[in-house]
Design an enzyme around this catalytic site. Structure first.
Site, PDB file in Angstrom:
ATOM      1  N   ASP A 104       0.806  -1.226   0.000  1.00 32.17           N
ATOM      2  CA  ASP A 104       0.000   0.000   0.000  1.00 32.17           C
ATOM      3  C   ASP A 104       0.836   1.271   0.000  1.00 32.17           C
ATOM      4  OD1 ASP A 104       1.041  -0.404   2.476  1.00 32.17           O
ATOM      5  OD2 ASP A 104      -0.840  -0.239   3.567  1.00 32.17           O
ATOM      6  N   LYS A 155       5.994   7.102  18.658  1.00 37.11           N
ATOM      7  CA  LYS A 155       5.235   8.330  18.910  1.00 37.11           C
ATOM      8  C   LYS A 155       5.900   9.273  19.931  1.00 37.11           C
ATOM      9  CE  LYS A 155       1.075   6.082  17.484  1.00 37.11           C
ATOM     10  NZ  LYS A 155      -0.166   5.459  17.733  1.00 37.11           N
ATOM     11  N   ASP A 215       1.549   6.419   2.264  1.00 37.37           N
ATOM     12  CA  ASP A 215       1.008   5.155   2.765  1.00 37.37           C
ATOM     13  C   ASP A 215      -0.503   5.252   2.530  1.00 37.37           C
ATOM     14  OD1 ASP A 215      -0.061   3.127   4.317  1.00 37.37           O
ATOM     15  OD2 ASP A 215       0.312   4.165   6.212  1.00 37.37           O
TER      16      ASP A 215
HETATM   17  P1  GTP Z   1      -5.423  -1.679   8.319  1.00 36.90           P
HETATM   18  O1  GTP Z   1      -6.326  -2.774   8.799  1.00 36.90           O
HETATM   19  O2  GTP Z   1      -6.195  -0.493   7.831  1.00 36.90           O
HETATM   20  O3  GTP Z   1      -4.344  -1.315   9.281  1.00 36.90           O
HETATM   21  O4  GTP Z   1      -4.671  -2.182   6.969  1.00 36.90           O
HETATM   22  P2  GTP Z   1      -3.773  -3.482   6.699  1.00 36.90           P
HETATM   23  O5  GTP Z   1      -4.522  -4.689   7.085  1.00 36.90           O
HETATM   24  O6  GTP Z   1      -3.364  -3.410   5.257  1.00 36.90           O
HETATM   25  O7  GTP Z   1      -2.554  -3.320   7.658  1.00 36.90           O
HETATM   26  P3  GTP Z   1      -1.245  -2.430   7.497  1.00 36.90           P
HETATM   27  O8  GTP Z   1      -1.549  -1.191   6.722  1.00 36.90           O
HETATM   28  O9  GTP Z   1      -0.690  -2.308   8.834  1.00 36.90           O
HETATM   29  O10 GTP Z   1      -0.341  -3.414   6.631  1.00 36.90           O
HETATM   30  C1  GTP Z   1       0.796  -2.990   5.900  1.00 36.90           C
HETATM   31  C2  GTP Z   1       1.004  -3.960   4.757  1.00 36.90           C
HETATM   32  O11 GTP Z   1       1.188  -5.282   5.256  1.00 36.90           O
HETATM   33  C3  GTP Z   1      -0.195  -4.005   3.814  1.00 36.90           C
HETATM   34  O12 GTP Z   1       0.306  -4.069   2.509  1.00 36.90           O
HETATM   35  C4  GTP Z   1      -0.912  -5.267   4.217  1.00 36.90           C
HETATM   36  O13 GTP Z   1      -1.586  -5.878   3.118  1.00 36.90           O
HETATM   37  C5  GTP Z   1       0.222  -6.153   4.701  1.00 36.90           C
HETATM   38  N1  GTP Z   1      -0.205  -7.078   5.772  1.00 36.90           N
HETATM   39  C6  GTP Z   1      -0.640  -6.765   7.010  1.00 36.90           C
HETATM   40  N2  GTP Z   1      -0.913  -7.874   7.707  1.00 36.90           N
HETATM   41  C7  GTP Z   1      -0.634  -8.931   6.892  1.00 36.90           C
HETATM   42  C8  GTP Z   1      -0.709 -10.369   7.044  1.00 36.90           C
HETATM   43  O14 GTP Z   1      -1.117 -10.902   8.088  1.00 36.90           O
HETATM   44  N3  GTP Z   1      -0.325 -11.117   5.967  1.00 36.90           N
HETATM   45  C9  GTP Z   1       0.105 -10.556   4.795  1.00 36.90           C
HETATM   46  N4  GTP Z   1       0.442 -11.380   3.793  1.00 36.90           N
HETATM   47  N5  GTP Z   1       0.192  -9.227   4.619  1.00 36.90           N
HETATM   48  C10 GTP Z   1      -0.178  -8.419   5.655  1.00 36.90           C
END
Ligand code: GTP
Length: 342
Positions: A104, A155, A215
């Site tokens: 993302d 933070k 982001d």
């Molecule tokens: P939020 O629920 O809004 O925080 O979004 P998110 O689920 O995408 O979490 P976050 O933005 O913290 O994740 C950063 C990146 O890691 C994103 O590209 C997610 O798709 C990826 N990501 C987060 N958790 C996992 C997981 O358990 N497995 C995989 N494969 N990717 C993950």
């Protein structure tokens, strides 16, 4: 060389848009977000491993239908394993130093330069860094002048912050990093693995880059990245195929097969495919999901409308999330974690 793209998160902060689609497939100027990342990979990356879980079938379908000139492996986790667990789960595909990228991020990071930096420093881990103004909303790095990272501070108050640099969500790692990650459990790369590597190896480096970075984690950053890219391309708006626009668009992006009625006005608004907007509607800083109908004279501000919703005429909505359908089974009620650290 391999690149692992972490694309298995639920994207809870982008609901209701992520109730029906993988966050990595959200359109940015009508192109799935993850395509931007794949196109910025260096030539030497010949294998892309998509670490997926939630909505994996959608991701697989989109990637199989496009030729990126690289082998694409969709690595399906049995359950969400977190950013570290997902990397460990891709271990069988890794043959040497490799990239890990959050799906993302939209940015100007040059990954070839990052490899050069990593090699010059003889690093075990290199993490991309981006400067921010509001340090107290993030985890910032504590780093020596030569880029050697000593730790992270969550933070901090501005006066206590060791730097203004945050984790930008792209890493270049030596395979030995995989030995730090336990198999088969939820592991956070940022919170559990990176601190251990810093302590054990002292070869954890930060690579700061210039240009732009977003982001795309929240609705506002999703809208803002469109405005930024439109401005970059000197466009007032962008539109997909077979659209009929009878109203006015500014700093907005509309998908394919969109109809906009007379005297309607869209500002800083993203509209997905197959949407009909009636006459004299005013939309400001909104996102409208696929197959929606926005009826005449509605006024929407700071509002996100999920796929397949109908907005009745003359309604005024401010700061609303519109979703009148069941929440998909298994979708978390709240954010599980945020690795970037807002
Ligand atoms: P939020 O629920 O809004 O925080 O979004 P998110 O689920 O995408 O979490 P976050 O933005 O913290 O994740 C950063 C990146 O890691 C994103 O590209 C997610 O798709 C990826 N990501 C987060 N958790 C996992 C997981 O358990 N497995 C995989 N494969 N990717 C993950």
């Amino acid at each position: 060389m391999e690149a692992i793209i972490l694309a298995g998160g639920f994207g809870t902060r982008l609901r209701p848009l992520t109730y029906t689609r993988a966050k990595a497939l959200l359109p940015i100027l009508n192109k799935p977000m993850v395509f931007y990342l794949i196109s910025m990979l260096p030539k030497e990356v010949d294998k892309v491993i998509l670490a997926v879980n939630y909505r994996k079938d959608q991701i697989e379908k989109h990637l199989k239908n496009n030729d990126f000139g690289k082998e694409i492996i969709v690595n399906d986790e049995p359950e969400p394993l977190g950013t570290g667990g997902a990397v460990k789960f891709a271990e069988k595909h890794i043959t040497g130093p490799f990239f890990v990228l959050n799906a993302d991020i939209i940015c100007s990071l040059n990954l070839d330069d990052m490899i050069d930096f990593h090699e010059k420093k003889n690093a075990v881990s290199t993490i991309s860094l981006w400067p921010v103004k509001n340090v107290s909303e993030f985890g910032v790095v504590d780093m020596k002048d030569d880029g050697n990272v000593i730790g992270f501070v969550e933070k901090p108050k501005p006066e206590d912050a060791p730097s203004n640099l945050i984790n930008a969500g792209a890493y270049f790692l030596e395979p030995e990093v995989l030995d730090y990650i336990e198999t088969g459990r939820l592991v956070s790369m940022e919170k559990e693995i990176f601190p251990q590597i810093i302590n054990d190896t002292r070869k954890f480096f930060g690579f700061e880059f210039k240009g732009y970075w977003t982001d795309v984690g929240r609705i506002q950053s999703y809208i803002d990245v469109h405005k930024f890219l439109l401005k970059n391309q000197q466009l007032e708006y962008s539109k997909g195929n077979t659209c009929e626009i009878n109203g006015k668009l500014s700093e907005s992006c509309i998908g394919n097969n969109v109809f906009i009625g007379e005297n309607s006005n869209l500002e800083s608004t993203i509209v997905f495919d197959n949407v009909k907007i009636g006459k004299r509607a005013v939309l400001n800083n909104c996102v409208i999901g696929e197959n929606c109908k926005i009826n005449d004279c509605s006024r929407l501000t700071n509002t996100v409308v999920g796929d397949n919703e109908i907005i009745v005429e003359n309604i005024v909505l401010d700061n609303k999330m519109v979703w009148n359908q069941p929440v998909p089974h298994g979708y978390p009620k709240k954010q599980i974690g945020n690795v970037i650290g807002e």
